[in-house]
Design a protein around this motif. Structure first.
Motif, mmCIF file in Angstrom:
data_model
loop_
_atom_site.group_PDB
_atom_site.id
_atom_site.type_symbol
_atom_site.label_atom_id
_atom_site.label_comp_id
_atom_site.label_asym_id
_atom_site.label_seq_id
_atom_site.Cartn_x
_atom_site.Cartn_y
_atom_site.Cartn_z
ATOM 1 N N ARG A 197 0.860 -1.183 0.000
ATOM 2 C CA ARG A 197 0.000 0.000 0.000
ATOM 3 C C ARG A 197 0.893 1.230 0.000
ATOM 4 O O ARG A 197 1.788 1.349 0.837
ATOM 5 C CB ARG A 197 -0.916 0.029 1.214
ATOM 6 C CG ARG A 197 -2.043 -0.979 1.127
ATOM 7 C CD ARG A 197 -1.589 -2.345 1.573
ATOM 8 N NE ARG A 197 -2.547 -3.390 1.233
ATOM 9 C CZ ARG A 197 -2.370 -4.670 1.514
ATOM 10 N NH1 ARG A 197 -1.277 -5.079 2.118
ATOM 11 N NH2 ARG A 197 -3.282 -5.549 1.160
ATOM 12 N N ALA A 211 1.196 5.289 0.224
ATOM 13 C CA ALA A 211 0.611 6.565 0.638
ATOM 14 C C ALA A 211 1.332 7.691 -0.083
ATOM 15 O O ALA A 211 2.559 7.699 -0.177
ATOM 16 C CB ALA A 211 0.739 6.741 2.150
ATOM 17 N N GLU A 222 0.786 12.202 -1.187
ATOM 18 C CA GLU A 222 0.114 13.432 -0.769
ATOM 19 C C GLU A 222 -0.188 14.294 -1.982
ATOM 20 O O GLU A 222 0.700 14.572 -2.798
ATOM 21 C CB GLU A 222 0.993 14.210 0.210
ATOM 22 C CG GLU A 222 0.296 15.451 0.765
ATOM 23 C CD GLU A 222 1.097 16.133 1.873
ATOM 24 O OE1 GLU A 222 2.322 15.973 1.905
ATOM 25 O OE2 GLU A 222 0.470 16.811 2.702
ATOM 26 N N GLN A 223 -1.421 14.711 -2.092
ATOM 27 C CA GLN A 223 -1.796 15.604 -3.184
ATOM 28 C C GLN A 223 -1.179 16.984 -2.945
ATOM 29 O O GLN A 223 -0.899 17.360 -1.806
ATOM 30 C CB GLN A 223 -3.327 15.712 -3.261
ATOM 31 C CG GLN A 223 -3.994 14.399 -3.580
ATOM 32 C CD GLN A 223 -5.510 14.498 -3.596
ATOM 33 O OE1 GLN A 223 -6.080 15.582 -3.623
ATOM 34 N NE2 GLN A 223 -6.164 13.346 -3.577
ATOM 35 N N GLY A 276 -2.424 18.946 -0.091
ATOM 36 C CA GLY A 276 -2.221 18.457 1.260
ATOM 37 C C GLY A 276 -3.036 17.232 1.636
ATOM 38 O O GLY A 276 -2.778 16.616 2.674
ATOM 39 N N THR A 277 -4.009 16.856 0.800
ATOM 40 C CA THR A 277 -4.819 15.670 1.113
ATOM 41 C C THR A 277 -3.988 14.403 0.957
ATOM 42 O O THR A 277 -3.300 14.220 -0.048
ATOM 43 C CB THR A 277 -6.026 15.598 0.164
ATOM 44 O OG1 THR A 277 -6.843 16.745 0.362
ATOM 45 C CG2 THR A 277 -6.855 14.344 0.414
ATOM 46 N N LEU A 278 -4.061 13.521 1.944
ATOM 47 C CA LEU A 278 -3.368 12.243 1.856
ATOM 48 C C LEU A 278 -4.217 11.243 1.086
ATOM 49 O O LEU A 278 -5.444 11.307 1.097
ATOM 50 C CB LEU A 278 -3.090 11.689 3.256
ATOM 51 C CG LEU A 278 -2.277 12.556 4.204
ATOM 52 C CD1 LEU A 278 -1.970 11.779 5.489
ATOM 53 C CD2 LEU A 278 -0.989 13.024 3.560
ATOM 54 N N GLN A 279 -3.561 10.316 0.426
ATOM 55 C CA GLN A 279 -4.274 9.189 -0.164
ATOM 56 C C GLN A 279 -3.433 7.938 -0.006
ATOM 57 O O GLN A 279 -2.230 8.006 0.207
ATOM 58 C CB GLN A 279 -4.622 9.466 -1.616
ATOM 59 C CG GLN A 279 -3.471 9.635 -2.561
ATOM 60 C CD GLN A 279 -3.963 9.864 -3.998
ATOM 61 O OE1 GLN A 279 -4.465 10.933 -4.330
ATOM 62 N NE2 GLN A 279 -3.835 8.854 -4.827
ATOM 63 N N VAL A 280 -4.098 6.780 -0.069
ATOM 64 C CA VAL A 280 -3.388 5.508 0.093
ATOM 65 C C VAL A 280 -4.116 4.453 -0.726
ATOM 66 O O VAL A 280 -5.340 4.406 -0.732
ATOM 67 C CB VAL A 280 -3.276 5.112 1.582
ATOM 68 C CG1 VAL A 280 -4.627 4.994 2.247
ATOM 69 C CG2 VAL A 280 -2.458 3.848 1.772
ATOM 70 N N SER A 281 -3.341 3.637 -1.447
ATOM 71 C CA SER A 281 -3.993 2.643 -2.290
ATOM 72 C C SER A 281 -3.129 1.404 -2.459
ATOM 73 O O SER A 281 -1.901 1.453 -2.322
ATOM 74 C CB SER A 281 -4.333 3.247 -3.654
ATOM 75 O OG SER A 281 -3.207 3.835 -4.223
ATOM 76 N N LYS A 324 6.808 12.698 -2.097
ATOM 77 C CA LYS A 324 6.571 12.166 -0.746
ATOM 78 C C LYS A 324 5.814 10.838 -0.792
ATOM 79 O O LYS A 324 4.726 10.761 -1.371
ATOM 80 C CB LYS A 324 5.761 13.180 0.067
ATOM 81 C CG LYS A 324 6.515 14.451 0.358
ATOM 82 C CD LYS A 324 5.637 15.501 0.993
ATOM 83 C CE LYS A 324 5.211 15.114 2.398
ATOM 84 N NZ LYS A 324 4.532 16.270 3.085
ATOM 85 N N VAL A 325 6.360 9.831 -0.143
ATOM 86 C CA VAL A 325 5.684 8.532 -0.090
ATOM 87 C C VAL A 325 5.961 7.811 1.226
ATOM 88 O O VAL A 325 6.979 8.051 1.889
ATOM 89 C CB VAL A 325 6.139 7.564 -1.217
ATOM 90 C CG1 VAL A 325 5.658 8.023 -2.586
ATOM 91 C CG2 VAL A 325 7.645 7.386 -1.204
ATOM 92 N N ALA A 326 5.041 6.929 1.559
ATOM 93 C CA ALA A 326 5.302 5.858 2.512
ATOM 94 C C ALA A 326 4.684 4.613 1.901
ATOM 95 O O ALA A 326 3.686 4.684 1.175
ATOM 96 C CB ALA A 326 4.704 6.161 3.878
ATOM 97 N N ARG A 358 9.635 4.437 4.603
ATOM 98 C CA ARG A 358 9.407 5.869 4.421
ATOM 99 C C ARG A 358 10.551 6.392 3.572
ATOM 100 O O ARG A 358 11.701 5.995 3.774
ATOM 101 C CB ARG A 358 9.375 6.592 5.774
ATOM 102 C CG ARG A 358 8.255 6.071 6.664
ATOM 103 C CD ARG A 358 8.273 6.657 8.051
ATOM 104 N NE ARG A 358 7.390 5.889 8.933
ATOM 105 C CZ ARG A 358 7.440 5.896 10.260
ATOM 106 N NH1 ARG A 358 8.341 6.649 10.880
ATOM 107 N NH2 ARG A 358 6.603 5.157 10.967
#
Lengths: 134, 134
Positions: free
Chosen positions: A18, A20, A22-23, A26-31, A65-67, A87
């Motif tokens: 998965r 994560a 960041e738009q 500032g909105t986070l998303q994860v898929s 930016k990712v995790a 991270r």
């Protein structure tokens, strides 16, 4: 090498991770994403259908930016979750074989890998910063 | 109600989700978590061992930014991943039964739920913004 052998074996055993991102607003998303460990570069490479037009790809291109996490339930009774979290930074690469997101680890946190005999609440995470080669 | 019945059934069928948060310095993190759908509030509630001292809890208290996803591999051949992603805000609640993270959905994206007869590349996500009641 950033990963331990136990971690590499775990990555190879799992089909889905998965990611994560960041738009720009500032909105986070994860898929969920398929992934491969790129042994030559020490990166996690993430491809997929229509990657280049995906929001996560555009997020990575925008800010890097990712995790990323791979996990599974090793046992329900007792409750035992294993995981490997990364991270770091990522770049979007649009090549002849399609676009991919390349994740460069800066910090690795693994938990419960190869320790199935340890009582779950006694497990401690293996956390460390890793050097990036480029 | 924020979720469709198909989405509620899917949430009830899965034991693990993944929560993305952001550290005050901007680093993203993502980790596996147990969760429950709070039907009264329309939230996703996330508890867990030592939650109050966890970094993800402190991240939520600091900035309220989260994304949460539940997914699984419905089929390997053909490759078929189902998922339900929630973007929204969260608060940290430290109550008598322990601390929890309460996620309030602002945007819901589900994919492939209850559509096992559709060819994977023909599936389209169900994306919509949802109203928050409080």
């Amino acid at each position: 090498m950033s990963f331990t052998q136990v971690e590499l074996d775990y990555l190879a055993s799992q089909k889905l991770g998965r990611l994560a991102t960041e738009q720009p607003g500032g909105t986070l998303q994860v898929s969920p994403v398929g992934f491969t460990h790129n042994a030559e570069l020490g990166t996690i490479d993430i491809g997929g259908f229509n990657m280049a037009t995906s929001r996560k790809y555009r997020n990575v291109v925008a800010n890097g930016k990712v995790a990323f996490v791979v996990d599974d339930i090793a046992s329900v009774q007792p409750w035992r979750v294993r995981c490997l979290e990364i991270r770091g930074t990522a770049e979007g690469i649009d090549g002849p074989d399609g676009a991919l997101i390349r994740v460069r680890p800066r910090r690795i946190i693994s938990f419960g890998l190869g320790e199935t005999d340890v009582e779950p609440h006694l497990l401690t995470p293996n956390k460390r910063d890793v050097a990036t080669s480029n």
